[in-house]
Enzyme design. Structure first.
Site, mmCIF file in Angstrom:
data_model
loop_
_atom_site.group_PDB
_atom_site.id
_atom_site.type_symbol
_atom_site.label_atom_id
_atom_site.label_comp_id
_atom_site.label_asym_id
_atom_site.label_seq_id
_atom_site.Cartn_x
_atom_site.Cartn_y
_atom_site.Cartn_z
ATOM 1 N N ASN A 141 0.803 -1.216 0.000
ATOM 2 C CA ASN A 141 0.000 0.000 0.000
ATOM 3 C C ASN A 141 0.843 1.277 0.000
ATOM 4 O OD1 ASN A 141 0.171 -1.631 2.486
ATOM 5 N ND2 ASN A 141 -0.436 0.265 3.508
ATOM 6 N N GLN A 169 -4.595 -3.923 -2.472
ATOM 7 C CA GLN A 169 -4.077 -2.794 -3.266
ATOM 8 C C GLN A 169 -3.866 -3.158 -4.730
ATOM 9 O OE1 GLN A 169 -3.889 0.321 -2.592
ATOM 10 N NE2 GLN A 169 -4.171 0.308 -0.378
ATOM 11 N N ALA A 190 -13.479 -3.398 -1.752
ATOM 12 C CA ALA A 190 -14.126 -2.600 -2.799
ATOM 13 C C ALA A 190 -13.589 -1.181 -2.910
ATOM 14 C CB ALA A 190 -15.631 -2.544 -2.535
ATOM 15 N N HIS A 191 -13.247 -0.563 -1.755
ATOM 16 C CA HIS A 191 -13.004 0.886 -1.806
ATOM 17 C C HIS A 191 -11.632 1.283 -2.320
ATOM 18 C CE1 HIS A 191 -10.759 1.757 2.131
ATOM 19 N NE2 HIS A 191 -11.044 0.474 2.242
ATOM 20 N N THR A 227 -26.239 -10.550 7.571
ATOM 21 C CA THR A 227 -26.922 -10.229 6.310
ATOM 22 C C THR A 227 -25.963 -9.516 5.366
ATOM 23 O OG1 THR A 227 -28.969 -9.994 7.548
ATOM 24 C CG2 THR A 227 -28.927 -9.021 5.336
ATOM 25 N N CYS A 313 -0.350 6.615 11.077
ATOM 26 C CA CYS A 313 -0.711 7.775 11.871
ATOM 27 C C CYS A 313 -1.422 7.279 13.113
ATOM 28 C CB CYS A 313 -1.642 8.661 11.056
ATOM 29 S SG CYS A 313 -2.047 10.182 11.879
HETATM 30 N N1 PLP Z 1 -4.728 -4.587 3.027
HETATM 31 C C1 PLP Z 1 -4.126 -3.550 2.439
HETATM 32 C C2 PLP Z 1 -2.874 -3.796 1.677
HETATM 33 C C3 PLP Z 1 -4.650 -2.271 2.526
HETATM 34 O O1 PLP Z 1 -4.033 -1.241 1.948
HETATM 35 C C4 PLP Z 1 -5.854 -2.079 3.266
HETATM 36 C C5 PLP Z 1 -6.427 -0.727 3.438
HETATM 37 O O2 PLP Z 1 -5.725 0.257 3.461
HETATM 38 C C6 PLP Z 1 -6.453 -3.199 3.854
HETATM 39 C C7 PLP Z 1 -5.869 -4.426 3.711
HETATM 40 C C8 PLP Z 1 -7.715 -3.073 4.661
HETATM 41 O O3 PLP Z 1 -8.838 -2.990 3.832
HETATM 42 P P1 PLP Z 1 -10.178 -2.327 4.430
HETATM 43 O O4 PLP Z 1 -9.955 -0.861 4.472
HETATM 44 O O5 PLP Z 1 -11.249 -2.745 3.454
HETATM 45 O O6 PLP Z 1 -10.384 -2.917 5.771
#
Ligand code: PLP
Length: 376
Positions: A141, A169, A190-191, A227, A313
């Site tokens: 990330n 990522q 998803a995000h 659900t 952070c």
């Molecule tokens: N794994 C990685 C490499 C991520 O960058 C993140 C979120 O920053 C996550 C897992 C966690 O995903 P979520 O925000 O859907 O919990």
């Protein structure tokens, strides 16, 4: 208008995903209900499951929807708590901290942030047949570094272990094929690809049994009670379908190249983390020596640019990144990193503005530092 350059933190929702979600939210939708609305919801759920399975070359019944990537990572690791757990030292907190809780062992990376395969091999051999669960992320990330997952899978298989891969990522940014990667479990969310926050999935190869982490209803074939969040799942499928042609990534890659070329040509002491190895097309982590990440972040924010520190952070304080530390980078440099990550809405003009502000900031803060040093 704020210029958003923090797609690895979360992406803006793709309008097509939003539209699909609004349509689902217009009516009650519980896929476990037997009546017409319930059956309609169930159909939507299964259609979305198929889209997501196809995007990673898995079977639909291998997809377990969760409420986040974090939950999917927890489900993967906690299901095999009796196994020897080996995880890379650059994992996201959702794997890293879970592994700490479970007494896992951490695997080193080299100075570029790539897993040391010889160490993994030695650790697996030392287990002498004890079953192992190995967890290594596909793309980091912070730095965007892509790990050699297929090679890791081969080693893990040779030693009879299981491999989990956090592809949160990577999904929608580079092709992710469960079969080609050779992983047993894969986490997505998803995000990070234009879908909504609050939905993820653990994709579990047929024959691998996860242990449900909460009791409740029999949703997701009894593997994850609760659900299903149909609107979010439908948004997830739509976003992933759009991301998986990688047109946006082909568009942003030259923008990242431009940032790196301009900065390296302007400041001889600037450092791009993991510059020499294969990385995500949308991510760059830039070190402006002697200027703490916090100072840089505030400056960029005042200029209307949203970037992120390549760091964790906690309670308002930015700690030097555990990823850069694991790569052997001294805190004096690791504490001066910021991350730029682009995505579907990024524009050339955003990048040009970032480059302009970076150069201005570098000059101004470097001069201030110089004055302070001269004043003793
Ligand atoms: N794994 C990685 C490499 C991520 O960058 C993140 C979120 O920053 C996550 C897992 C966690 O995903 P979520 O925000 O859907 O919990």
């Amino acid at each position: 208008m704020l210029i958003y350059l923090d797609y690895n933190a979360t992406t803006p929702l793709r309008p097509e995903a939003q539209e699909a979600m609004l349509e689902v939210m217009a009516a009650p939708a519980n896929p476990s209900s037997v009546h017409t609305l319930g059956r309609k919801a169930k159909q939507r759920l299964e259609e979305a499951r198929e889209v997501i399975a196809r995007a990673v070359s898995a079977f639909p019944n291998e997809v377990i929807f969760t409420a986040s990537g974090t939950e999917a990572n927890n489900l993967a690791l906690r299901s095999f708590a009796g196994h020897a757990l080996l995880v890379s030292s650059i994992e996201h907190a959702s794997v890293f901290r879970t592994a700490q809780r479970l007494g896992g062992d951490f695997l080193p990376v080299d100075e570029h942030g790539v897993l040391k395969l010889d160490v993994l091999k030695d650790r697996l051999t030392a287990l002498a047949g004890k079953p192992a669960l190995v967890s290594v992320m596909l793309a980091n990330n912070e730095t965007g570094v892509i790990q050699p997952i297929a090679e890791i899978a081969k080693l893990v298989k040779e030693h009879g272990g299981l491999l989990h891969c956090d592809a949160v990522q990577a999904i929608g940014k580079i092709p992710v094929d469960m079969g080609l990667l050779g992983v047993d479990m894969l986490t997505i969310s998803a995000h990070k690809c234009g879908g909504p926050v609050g939905v993820g999935a653990l994709i579990v190869r047929q024959g691998v049994e996860v242990k449900p982490q909460q009791t409740g209803g029999g949703q997701e074939q009894g593997r994850r009670a609760g659900t299903e969040n149909i609107a979010a799942i439908v948004g997830f499928a739509k976003a992933l379908e759009l991301a998986a042609n990688y047109h946006d990534m082909a568009r942003v890659r030259p923008m990242i190249d431009k940032i790196e070329q301009e900065i390296l040509a302007f400041a001889s002491d600037a450092v791009i983390a993991s510059h020499a190895v294969s990385r995500l097309p949308n991510t760059t982590q830039i070190i402006m020596p002697n200027i703490p990440s916090e100072t840089q972040l505030m400056t960029f924010d005042l200029e209307g640019l949203a970037v992120s520190a390549g760091s964790a952070c906690s309670s308002g304080r930015i700690e030097p990144s555990h990823v850069l530390r694991a790569m052997g980078m001294p805190d004096s440099l690791a504490g001066c990193a910021i991350r730029v990550s682009l995505g579907w809405g990024s524009k050339e003009a955003d990048v040009m503005k970032f480059i302009e502000v970076w150069k201005k900031t570098y000059q101004r803060l470097a001069q201030q530092n110089e004055k302070r040093r001269a004043a003793g």
